[in-house]
Design an enzyme around this catalytic site. Structure first.
Site, mmCIF file in Angstrom:
data_model
loop_
_atom_site.group_PDB
_atom_site.id
_atom_site.type_symbol
_atom_site.label_atom_id
_atom_site.label_comp_id
_atom_site.label_asym_id
_atom_site.label_seq_id
_atom_site.Cartn_x
_atom_site.Cartn_y
_atom_site.Cartn_z
ATOM 1 N NE ARG A 1 -8.191 3.890 -10.392
ATOM 2 C CZ ARG A 1 -9.186 3.346 -9.651
ATOM 3 N NH1 ARG A 1 -10.162 2.690 -10.234
ATOM 4 N NH2 ARG A 1 -9.189 3.477 -8.340
ATOM 5 C CG ASP B 1 -7.851 -2.386 -5.485
ATOM 6 O OD1 ASP B 1 -8.424 -2.363 -4.379
ATOM 7 O OD2 ASP B 1 -8.426 -2.133 -6.562
HETATM 8 O O1 MRU Z 1 -11.178 2.446 -6.794
HETATM 9 P P1 MRU Z 1 -11.879 1.164 -7.152
HETATM 10 O O2 MRU Z 1 -13.363 1.279 -7.124
HETATM 11 O O3 MRU Z 1 -11.345 0.578 -8.434
HETATM 12 O O4 MRU Z 1 -11.466 0.195 -5.976
HETATM 13 C C1 MRU Z 1 -11.935 -1.120 -5.946
HETATM 14 C C2 MRU Z 1 -11.679 -1.815 -4.676
HETATM 15 O O5 MRU Z 1 -11.047 -1.346 -3.771
HETATM 16 C C3 MRU Z 1 -12.169 -3.203 -4.627
HETATM 17 O O6 MRU Z 1 -12.587 -3.560 -3.371
HETATM 18 C C4 MRU Z 1 -10.987 -4.048 -5.109
HETATM 19 O O7 MRU Z 1 -10.639 -3.654 -6.425
HETATM 20 C C5 MRU Z 1 -11.234 -5.422 -5.203
HETATM 21 S S1 MRU Z 1 -12.063 -5.709 -6.701
HETATM 22 C C6 MRU Z 1 -12.466 -7.284 -6.856
#
Ligand code: MRU
Length: 369
Positions: free
Chosen positions: A90, A244
């Site tokens: 990712r 992220d």
């Molecule tokens: O695509 P994801 O579900 O991994 O994205 C997660 C998010 O955007 C969360 O809000 C972010 O990772 C913060 S996690 C503590």
């Protein structure tokens, strides 16, 4: 977090260390099931298919993925392969690269025979640290919620809007944006959470609502476009979201749609907080819009929705006109100027270079110290 009376972290090693167990988030909220990851390939697949997701949990799973790889082959080439395969799963969450760099720094200097045990220990330490960081974020954020509660009539709930899932399920335990909410609820403050459904994958409707419900926190799921309206009518006291990747200057990448909430919050004088453990800060970056890579995911996540008819098996249904193309940028960047404060494990920082470096002086450029 407790589910049906039992305490769970989101990731834990199997007895003996031959595998790591995770909660399969692709099945929630319809079914609570665990998944056994027994190899590097299974750990990498779990991250890229979002069986596990959320920046801190992605990092923790990657660390365990390296440990599984070292059990199979502790040689230099296998270590390099594991770091590169997991690093490509990712692109946006920087915790992934932080966790892998940490595994590399611990393992590379060791002779191969010492690597399996050291990798397992380091992956476990990474998880324990994440729990401690998130718990501390909860403590600092609690003060913010308590301050809002003190200005409201006795017993009136503090209304907090959140986007995506930055809760227990996105971390090893507690969560980032939801940690202050859990602490406030547990401390007896009246809180109510507006949960953005968070299309396309509905992490709000599926995951945030699930875990708030399991903990007994009052909440209401809203469509992604409702937040601005609620703010205009005084129904949102504060916004708390996760991130992220955050730059050294306080720009914040988070799930697509976060930026629009920040704009609406500013227009309505609603404080907009971002909660993050420091491994989410990318100290090398100063311009989030230009420098943070934004993951582009499959158009199928836009054209189709996962749902459940009655008690049947969950299935995908098409919601977009057949033949229409769809685009799926998964994250956006909220500039620091729209962020009221960053809730970190060391306290609340202004979203700025100075603010962050005051809390984390070890990352200040040498001439600033
Ligand atoms: O695509 P994801 O579900 O991994 O994205 C997660 C998010 O955007 C969360 O809000 C972010 O990772 C913060 S996690 C503590």
């Amino acid at each position: 977090m407790r589910i049906a009376g039992r305490h769970y972290r989101t990731i834990w090693p199997e007895e003996g260390g031959a595998a790591v167990m995770v909660i399969d988030q692709t099945l929630l909220p319809f079914r609570f099931a665990t998944r056994r990851l027994a190899s590097l390939a299974e750990a990498a697949e779990a991250i890229s298919t979002m069986v596990v997701r959320g920046a801190p949990l992605i990092g923790a799973t990657a660390a365990h993925g390296v440990a599984l790889a070292m059990r199979a082959d502790p040689g230099d080439a296998a270590l390099a392969d594991a770091l590169s395969i997991l690093g490509a799963t990712r692109p946006t969450a920087v915790n992934l690269h932080w966790a892998l760099a940490r595994m590399r720094d611990v393992l590379a200097p060791l002779p191969p025979r010492e690597r399996p045990a050291a990798a397992a220990a380091e992956a476990a330490a990474n998880c324990d640290e994440d729990v401690a960081l998130c718990r501390a974020i909860g403590e600092h954020g609690l003060g913010l919620i308590a301050a809002v509660a003190a200005r409201k009539p006795p017993g009136a709930p503090v209304n907090i809007l959140t986007h995506c899932n930055a809760g227990w399920l996105a971390t090893v335990d507690w969560g980032t944006a939801l940690a202050p909410i859990y602490r406030a609820h547990d401390a007896g403050l009246s809180v109510h959470v507006w949960v953005d459904e968070t299309r396309p994958r509905n992490q709000g409707a599926a995951l945030t609502a699930y875990e708030l419900g399991a903990h007994g926190v009052p909440h209401t799921v809203i469509v992604d476009n409702a937040g601005g309206h609620l703010m205009q009518h005084g129904k949102v006291d504060m916004v708390i979201v996760g991130t992220d990747r955050t730059t050294a200057t306080g720009d914040v990448a988070n799930k697509i749609g976060t930026y629009l909430k920040a704009l609406a919050a500013q227009d309505n004088g609603v404080p907009f907080y971002v909660a993050l453990p420091s491994p989410t800060i990318d100290w090398r970056l100063s311009d989030g819009l230009a420098e943070i890579p934004i993951e582009e995911r499959s158009p199928q996540e836009v054209t189709h929705l996962l749902g459940q008819a009655g008690e049947g098996e969950p299935s995908l249904v098409r919601v977009v006109a057949p033949g229409s193309p769809a685009a799926n940028p998964a994250f956006d960047v909220t500039p620091a100027r729209l962020v009221t404060g960053l809730i970190t494990e060391r306290g609340i920082a202004p979203a700025s270079s100075d603010g962050l470096r005051r809390l984390f002086p070890e990352h200040a450029p040498r001439q600033d110290r």
